[in-house]
Design an enzyme around this catalytic site. Sequence first.
Site, mmCIF file in Angstrom:
data_model
loop_
_atom_site.group_PDB
_atom_site.id
_atom_site.type_symbol
_atom_site.label_atom_id
_atom_site.label_comp_id
_atom_site.label_asym_id
_atom_site.label_seq_id
_atom_site.Cartn_x
_atom_site.Cartn_y
_atom_site.Cartn_z
ATOM 1 N N HIS A 1 83.823 62.440 8.806
ATOM 2 C CA HIS A 1 84.819 62.568 7.723
ATOM 3 C C HIS A 1 86.210 62.071 8.147
ATOM 4 O O HIS A 1 86.894 61.392 7.391
ATOM 5 C CB HIS A 1 84.893 64.028 7.263
ATOM 6 C CG HIS A 1 85.395 64.189 5.870
ATOM 7 N ND1 HIS A 1 84.999 65.217 5.059
ATOM 8 C CD2 HIS A 1 86.270 63.472 5.135
ATOM 9 C CE1 HIS A 1 85.606 65.106 3.889
ATOM 10 N NE2 HIS A 1 86.385 64.060 3.914
ATOM 11 N N TYR B 1 83.478 69.914 1.028
ATOM 12 C CA TYR B 1 83.699 70.006 -0.426
ATOM 13 C C TYR B 1 82.998 71.214 -1.044
ATOM 14 O O TYR B 1 83.290 71.564 -2.180
ATOM 15 C CB TYR B 1 83.193 68.757 -1.166
ATOM 16 C CG TYR B 1 83.836 67.451 -0.807
ATOM 17 C CD1 TYR B 1 84.968 67.382 0.005
ATOM 18 C CD2 TYR B 1 83.319 66.249 -1.291
ATOM 19 C CE1 TYR B 1 85.529 66.156 0.330
ATOM 20 C CE2 TYR B 1 83.887 65.031 -0.978
ATOM 21 C CZ TYR B 1 84.984 64.990 -0.157
ATOM 22 O OH TYR B 1 85.543 63.779 0.168
HETATM 23 N N1 LIG Z 1 86.807 60.578 2.796
HETATM 24 C C1 LIG Z 1 87.858 61.275 2.445
HETATM 25 O O1 LIG Z 1 88.662 61.720 3.281
HETATM 26 C C2 LIG Z 1 88.085 61.550 0.990
HETATM 27 C C3 LIG Z 1 89.338 62.029 0.543
HETATM 28 C C4 LIG Z 1 89.501 62.249 -0.830
HETATM 29 C C5 LIG Z 1 88.457 61.987 -1.705
HETATM 30 N N2 LIG Z 1 87.257 61.542 -1.252
HETATM 31 C C6 LIG Z 1 86.119 61.261 -2.169
HETATM 32 O O2 LIG Z 1 86.581 60.344 -3.148
HETATM 33 C C7 LIG Z 1 86.333 60.858 -4.438
HETATM 34 C C8 LIG Z 1 87.386 60.367 -5.387
HETATM 35 O O3 LIG Z 1 88.687 60.767 -4.968
HETATM 36 P P1 LIG Z 1 89.566 61.799 -5.786
HETATM 37 O O4 LIG Z 1 88.663 62.670 -6.553
HETATM 38 O O5 LIG Z 1 90.481 62.477 -4.879
HETATM 39 O O6 LIG Z 1 90.454 60.840 -6.708
HETATM 40 P P2 LIG Z 1 90.158 59.871 -7.968
HETATM 41 O O7 LIG Z 1 88.719 59.685 -8.222
HETATM 42 O O8 LIG Z 1 91.030 58.665 -7.771
HETATM 43 O O9 LIG Z 1 90.800 60.691 -9.148
HETATM 44 C C9 LIG Z 1 90.207 61.827 -9.689
HETATM 45 C C10 LIG Z 1 91.212 62.497 -10.589
HETATM 46 O O10 LIG Z 1 91.590 61.623 -11.655
HETATM 47 C C11 LIG Z 1 91.315 62.208 -12.913
HETATM 48 N N3 LIG Z 1 90.592 61.178 -13.715
HETATM 49 C C12 LIG Z 1 89.304 60.793 -13.602
HETATM 50 N N4 LIG Z 1 89.011 59.815 -14.470
HETATM 51 C C13 LIG Z 1 90.151 59.577 -15.148
HETATM 52 C C14 LIG Z 1 90.478 58.671 -16.191
HETATM 53 N N5 LIG Z 1 89.571 57.826 -16.691
HETATM 54 N N6 LIG Z 1 91.760 58.704 -16.672
HETATM 55 C C15 LIG Z 1 92.679 59.535 -16.165
HETATM 56 N N7 LIG Z 1 92.420 60.427 -15.164
HETATM 57 C C16 LIG Z 1 91.163 60.439 -14.667
HETATM 58 C C17 LIG Z 1 90.443 63.408 -12.672
HETATM 59 O O11 LIG Z 1 90.830 64.489 -13.487
HETATM 60 P P3 LIG Z 1 89.784 65.152 -14.560
HETATM 61 O O12 LIG Z 1 88.726 65.830 -13.754
HETATM 62 O O13 LIG Z 1 90.677 66.078 -15.326
HETATM 63 O O14 LIG Z 1 89.249 64.008 -15.380
HETATM 64 C C18 LIG Z 1 90.720 63.754 -11.219
HETATM 65 O O15 LIG Z 1 91.786 64.690 -11.160
HETATM 66 C C19 LIG Z 1 86.317 62.374 -4.232
HETATM 67 O O16 LIG Z 1 85.696 63.047 -5.304
HETATM 68 C C20 LIG Z 1 85.576 62.465 -2.931
HETATM 69 O O17 LIG Z 1 84.177 62.341 -3.156
HETATM 70 C C21 LIG Z 1 87.076 61.289 0.085
#
Ligand SMILES: NC(=O)c1ccc[n+]([C@@H]2O[C@H](COP(=O)([O-])OP(=O)(O)OC[C@H]3O[C@@H](n4cnc5c(N)ncnc54)[C@H](OP(=O)(O)O)[C@@H]3O)[C@@H](O)[C@H]2O)c1
Length: 270
Positions: free
Chosen positions: A101, A43
Site C-alpha cells: 500500500h 479500507y
Molecule cells: N493507494 C492509495 O494509497 C489510495 C489512496 C486513496 C484512494 N485509493 C483508491 O482509489 C479510489 C478512488 O479514490 P478516492 O475515492 O479517494 O477519490 P475519487 O474517486 O477521485 O473521488 C471520489 C469522491 O468523488 C465523489 N464523486 C464520485 N463520482 C462523482 C461525480 N461523477 N461527480 C462528482 N463527484 C463525484 C464521491 O462522492 P459520492 O460518494 O458522494 O458520489 C467521492 O467523495 C479509492 O476508492 C481507493 O480504492 C488508493
Amino acid sequence: MINQYFIPAMGFGTFGRTGPEGVAAILTALETGYRHIDTAQTYQTERECGEALRQSGLKREEVFLTTKISTDNFDPGKLVPSLCKSLEALGIDRVDLTLIHWPAPNGALPMSVYLEQLAAAHAAGLTKLVGVSNFTIAHLRDAKAILGTLPIANNQVELNPYLQNGKLVTYCNSNDISVTCYLPIARGRLAGDPVLEAIARRHDATVEQVALAFEMQMGLIVIPTSGKAERIKSNYAAINIRLAPEEIAAIEAIDRGERVIDPAWGPAWD
Ligand SMILES: NC(=O)c1ccc[n+]([C@@H]2O[C@H](COP(=O)([O-])OP(=O)(O)OC[C@H]3O[C@@H](n4cnc5c(N)ncnc54)[C@H](OP(=O)(O)O)[C@@H]3O)[C@@H](O)[C@H]2O)c1
C-alpha cells in the site's frame, strides 16, 4: 480496455464503501459493467467486495480483484498470514493483484523485508500479480532489484488532471509497470474547471467523465468511487468517450502538481 497484465482500465474504488450501503454500491458497480474492484486491508471493505461479488452472480474469474497490504503487516512473518486473512474476508482463494500500500513509513524498514514476503505470497499462489502503491522512481528501482524476475505489474498513485505525474508515468511505461490512478476524479474538485468544462460540453459529458477518459486514453487504469448509483453509472460511461488530440493537449496543460494525499511519513515524491 485491458493492458499487458489483463487489468481492466475501468475499475471501482472501494474506499468508504463499508457496510450494507457499501455492498449495494459495489454490486451496482458490478451490474453496471465494472470488472475490476480495488480494495485494501485498511479500507475494511474486503468483506463487502466478496459479498457483492457473490450477490452479482458473476464468476470469480470475470472480476479482477486488487487488495493492498497495510504497512502494519510488513514485519517478518506477518505479510503472508495477513493476505490469507484478506482472502478469507473476500471469500476467494487468490487475488488478481496484491499491492504494497505504501513504502515503509519514513523508510523505517528495509524494502527487502516486505517485498520478499510479497514474492513468497506470489510463489504460494495467493496472488496472480504483485505490485506497489505510492512508490517513487527511486523506490521502483530498488524494488526491481529486490524482486528480480518477478514483474512489478502495477504502481497505484494519485493521478488526475491536476496531478499528472509525468516523470513517474514515463518511467513506469518504459519499465513495463502499469499505472493505476487513485483520486482519478480528484474527489470532485474538477467541477468548474474552465478547460474541462468546455471539453465536457463538447462531448455532452461531465468533467469527471472527461478526466477518466483522458487518463484511460493515456494508457492508465482508473478506479473512481461513489456511493451514488447515478455517479457509479455515469463515471463508467467514460469508457465511451474519445478525446481529440487537441483536447488531450489542453488537459495536459492544466497540470498543477496538486497533491491531496501527502502524509508527513510518506515518500519524497518525484
Ligand atoms: N493507494 C492509495 O494509497 C489510495 C489512496 C486513496 C484512494 N485509493 C483508491 O482509489 C479510489 C478512488 O479514490 P478516492 O475515492 O479517494 O477519490 P475519487 O474517486 O477521485 O473521488 C471520489 C469522491 O468523488 C465523489 N464523486 C464520485 N463520482 C462523482 C461525480 N461523477 N461527480 C462528482 N463527484 C463525484 C464521491 O462522492 P459520492 O460518494 O458522494 O458520489 C467521492 O467523495 C479509492 O476508492 C481507493 O480504492 C488508493
